[in-house]
Design an enzyme around this catalytic site. Structure first.
Site, mmCIF file in Angstrom:
data_model
loop_
_atom_site.group_PDB
_atom_site.id
_atom_site.type_symbol
_atom_site.label_atom_id
_atom_site.label_comp_id
_atom_site.label_asym_id
_atom_site.label_seq_id
_atom_site.Cartn_x
_atom_site.Cartn_y
_atom_site.Cartn_z
ATOM 1 N N ARG A 164 28.155 44.548 45.113
ATOM 2 C CA ARG A 164 29.080 45.661 44.810
ATOM 3 C C ARG A 164 28.323 46.871 44.224
ATOM 4 O O ARG A 164 28.830 47.577 43.356
ATOM 5 C CB ARG A 164 30.180 45.231 43.836
ATOM 6 C CG ARG A 164 31.119 44.158 44.359
ATOM 7 C CD ARG A 164 31.930 44.658 45.556
ATOM 8 N NE ARG A 164 33.033 43.769 45.848
ATOM 9 C CZ ARG A 164 32.929 42.645 46.581
ATOM 10 N NH1 ARG A 164 31.768 42.289 47.098
ATOM 11 N NH2 ARG A 164 33.983 41.900 46.805
ATOM 12 N N SER A 238 39.837 43.388 43.503
ATOM 13 C CA SER A 238 39.229 42.804 42.294
ATOM 14 C C SER A 238 39.003 43.902 41.268
ATOM 15 O O SER A 238 38.380 44.919 41.580
ATOM 16 C CB SER A 238 37.870 42.191 42.632
ATOM 17 O OG SER A 238 38.006 41.182 43.596
ATOM 18 N N GLU A 334 34.820 46.560 38.302
ATOM 19 C CA GLU A 334 34.327 46.890 39.629
ATOM 20 C C GLU A 334 34.990 48.198 40.073
ATOM 21 O O GLU A 334 34.440 48.973 40.832
ATOM 22 C CB GLU A 334 34.743 45.740 40.555
ATOM 23 C CG GLU A 334 34.020 45.631 41.836
ATOM 24 C CD GLU A 334 34.980 45.648 43.002
ATOM 25 O OE1 GLU A 334 35.352 46.757 43.423
ATOM 26 O OE2 GLU A 334 35.345 44.560 43.468
HETATM 27 N N1 EPU Z 1 39.849 31.494 41.062
HETATM 28 C C1 EPU Z 1 40.666 30.945 40.095
HETATM 29 N N2 EPU Z 1 41.740 31.682 39.681
HETATM 30 C C2 EPU Z 1 42.027 32.911 40.158
HETATM 31 C C3 EPU Z 1 41.186 33.474 41.135
HETATM 32 C C4 EPU Z 1 40.090 32.739 41.569
HETATM 33 O O1 EPU Z 1 40.452 29.846 39.631
HETATM 34 O O2 EPU Z 1 43.021 33.481 39.730
HETATM 35 C C5 EPU Z 1 38.736 30.678 41.587
HETATM 36 C C6 EPU Z 1 39.065 30.170 42.989
HETATM 37 O O3 EPU Z 1 39.762 28.974 42.957
HETATM 38 C C7 EPU Z 1 37.710 30.009 43.604
HETATM 39 C C8 EPU Z 1 36.904 31.120 42.964
HETATM 40 O O4 EPU Z 1 37.587 31.481 41.774
HETATM 41 O O5 EPU Z 1 37.127 28.784 43.242
HETATM 42 C C9 EPU Z 1 36.699 32.284 43.889
HETATM 43 O O6 EPU Z 1 37.934 32.878 44.224
HETATM 44 P P1 EPU Z 1 38.145 33.765 45.545
HETATM 45 O O7 EPU Z 1 37.643 33.063 46.735
HETATM 46 O O8 EPU Z 1 39.551 34.245 45.536
HETATM 47 O O9 EPU Z 1 37.149 34.981 45.353
HETATM 48 P P2 EPU Z 1 36.725 35.886 44.115
HETATM 49 O O10 EPU Z 1 35.352 35.481 43.673
HETATM 50 O O11 EPU Z 1 37.788 35.884 43.083
HETATM 51 C C10 EPU Z 1 35.503 37.669 45.564
HETATM 52 C C11 EPU Z 1 35.539 39.153 45.768
HETATM 53 C C12 EPU Z 1 36.738 39.562 46.616
HETATM 54 C C13 EPU Z 1 36.638 38.847 47.947
HETATM 55 C C14 EPU Z 1 36.584 37.334 47.705
HETATM 56 C C15 EPU Z 1 36.364 36.554 48.961
HETATM 57 C C16 EPU Z 1 34.429 40.114 43.835
HETATM 58 C C17 EPU Z 1 34.588 40.895 42.584
HETATM 59 N N3 EPU Z 1 35.558 39.834 44.486
HETATM 60 O O12 EPU Z 1 36.646 37.329 44.787
HETATM 61 O O13 EPU Z 1 36.649 40.952 46.847
HETATM 62 O O14 EPU Z 1 37.741 39.161 48.775
HETATM 63 O O15 EPU Z 1 35.483 37.024 46.815
HETATM 64 O O16 EPU Z 1 35.055 36.704 49.382
HETATM 65 O O17 EPU Z 1 33.325 39.775 44.214
HETATM 66 C C18 EPU Z 1 37.330 43.090 46.036
HETATM 67 O O18 EPU Z 1 36.134 43.313 45.848
HETATM 68 O O19 EPU Z 1 38.218 43.933 45.779
HETATM 69 C C19 EPU Z 1 37.706 41.793 46.555
HETATM 70 C C20 EPU Z 1 38.989 41.447 46.737
#
Ligand code: EPU
Length: 338
Positions: A164, A238, A334
């Site tokens: 990012r 995010s 972010e």
């Molecule tokens: N999780 C939780 N609770 C929550 C959210 C997530 O426990 O409320 C856990 C999930 O169960 C999972 C892990 O966290 O084990 C990862 O969650 P998720 O796959 O939803 O992805 P993220 O790490 O929360 C990142 C990006 C997103 C992108 C997704 C998918 C960042 C800051 N965010 O989110 O990007 O869509 O991965 O690749 O890196 C954005 O940048 O605006 C964005 C939406």
């Protein structure tokens, strides 16, 4: 012919749907518009360059000129047996670009389906999702140096992409208007289902040999199930980055919570999902008047309608302080808070 508007609401121009005003506002449709704009006295004021407005939180009226980049156009500039090089002007909608590539059988950005915003903003923060980042297909970009009034080309290395991150969020912040990007896409695409949840959806759908369209469809349904549609509920995706922490800090969290998810970065560093931390701290789904923490993804802050950007900023600070207190981990926004 471009038109400079005065004292207009920016609500339609930011996905958080925050109702703040700009003293001046102009949408540029072409390089000629930019050339016409730069000598004008309004352009001498402080500037906010806007793409899709999908990564900003407005906390005040903007006493300057907002320049919305609406330069459109997609062009194949080169191809060989395996690849196609696509030049995309900054004002193109990102998801429509992804769909255009899928229609043509060009692979590489299908995992980035449904990301809000415009093509020109994609390199600013090296957009990423489901195991793919913009940098994986990025070749170069053309950007307008605001002070010099000149176009400069940046190759991938010069953009200094990170998680990012890019040079345009650091040393070169506010110095350029990105005009166009060049992507290298594959005519013989492989697919990337390294992100477990994609594989899971494909399996559920009984798809054995997925192509780029099936992967895109899976990503769209995953996003729709977790992330609020900004056309219905204001948000900027995010709100925080996923923090990178030392092994030591990670093991401390793990000793308390056996189920903590993590991604290794290097021998001594681990990335922990901020959404998990925020959920564990009890914030998921909490609502205050007309804003809150999204019920299906704790990393997303939402405006249910009419919220003030400052209230959302305060909520973000409260979450940040709480995560620091409970886990000793610092969260970094972010989203650009303006
Ligand atoms: N999780 C939780 N609770 C929550 C959210 C997530 O426990 O409320 C856990 C999930 O169960 C999972 C892990 O966290 O084990 C990862 O969650 P998720 O796959 O939803 O992805 P993220 O790490 O929360 C990142 C990006 C997103 C992108 C997704 C998918 C960042 C800051 N965010 O989110 O990007 O869509 O991965 O690749 O890196 C954005 O940048 O605006 C964005 C939406």
């Amino acid at each position: 012919m471009m038109k400079i508007q005065q004292n207009i609401s920016l609500k339609p121009y930011n996905t958080f749907s925050i109702d703040r005003k700009a003293r001046f506002f102009v949408a540029v449709q072409s390089l000629e518009d930019l050339n016409e704009l730069t000598p004008l006295p309004e352009f001498g004021l402080s500037k906010m360059i806007l793409g899709g407005g999908s990564n900003i939180l407005l906390t005040k009226d903007f006493d300057g000129i907002v320049v919305k980049n609406s330069i459109k156009g997609i062009e194949v500039i080169n191809e060989d047996d395996d690849n196609v090089w696509l030049k995309v002007n900054a004002g193109e909608n990102w998801h429509e670009l992804v769909m255009h590539c899928i229609e043509n059988g060009w692979g590489g950005i299908e995992n980035l389906s449904l990301i809000p915003g415009q093509a020109g903003a994609a390199p600013m923060q090296n957009i990423g999702a489901y195991g793919v980042e913009l940098k994986d297909v990025f070749e170069s970009l053309d950007a307008w140096h605001i002070e010099r009034g000149q176009i400069e080309t940046f190759n991938k290395e010069e953009c200094r992409f990170g998680y990012r991150e890019s040079v345009f969020k650091k040393e070169k912040k506010d110095k350029y208007i990105i005009l166009s990007i060049v992507l290298r896409l594959s005519k013989k695409p492989g697919i990337n289902t390294s992100y477990g949840v994609i594989e899971q959806v494909l399996k559920e759908r009984g798809i054995e040999n997925p192509g780029i369209r099936e992967v895109s469809d899976a990503v769209i349904s995953i996003r729709q199930s977790k992330l609020p549609d900004p056309a219905k509920i204001g948000n900027a995706g995010s709100f925080f980055k996923n923090p990178e922490v030392s092994k030591e800090v990670f093991l401390k969290v793990k000793s308390q919570f056996e189920d903590v998810p993590s991604y290794p970065i290097d021998e001594n560093t681990v990335k922990i999902p901020a959404g998990w931390l925020i959920e564990k701290a009890g914030w998921k789904g909490r609502t205050f008047d007309n804003y809150g923490v999204h019920a299906h993804q704790a990393l997303v802050l939402v405006n249910y309608g009419g919220a003030d950007g400052n209230a959302i900023k305060q909520l973000a600070f409260d979450i940040k302080a709480d995560i620091e207190f409970k886990f000793g981990i610092e969260l970094t926004p972010e989203v650009n808070i303006i």
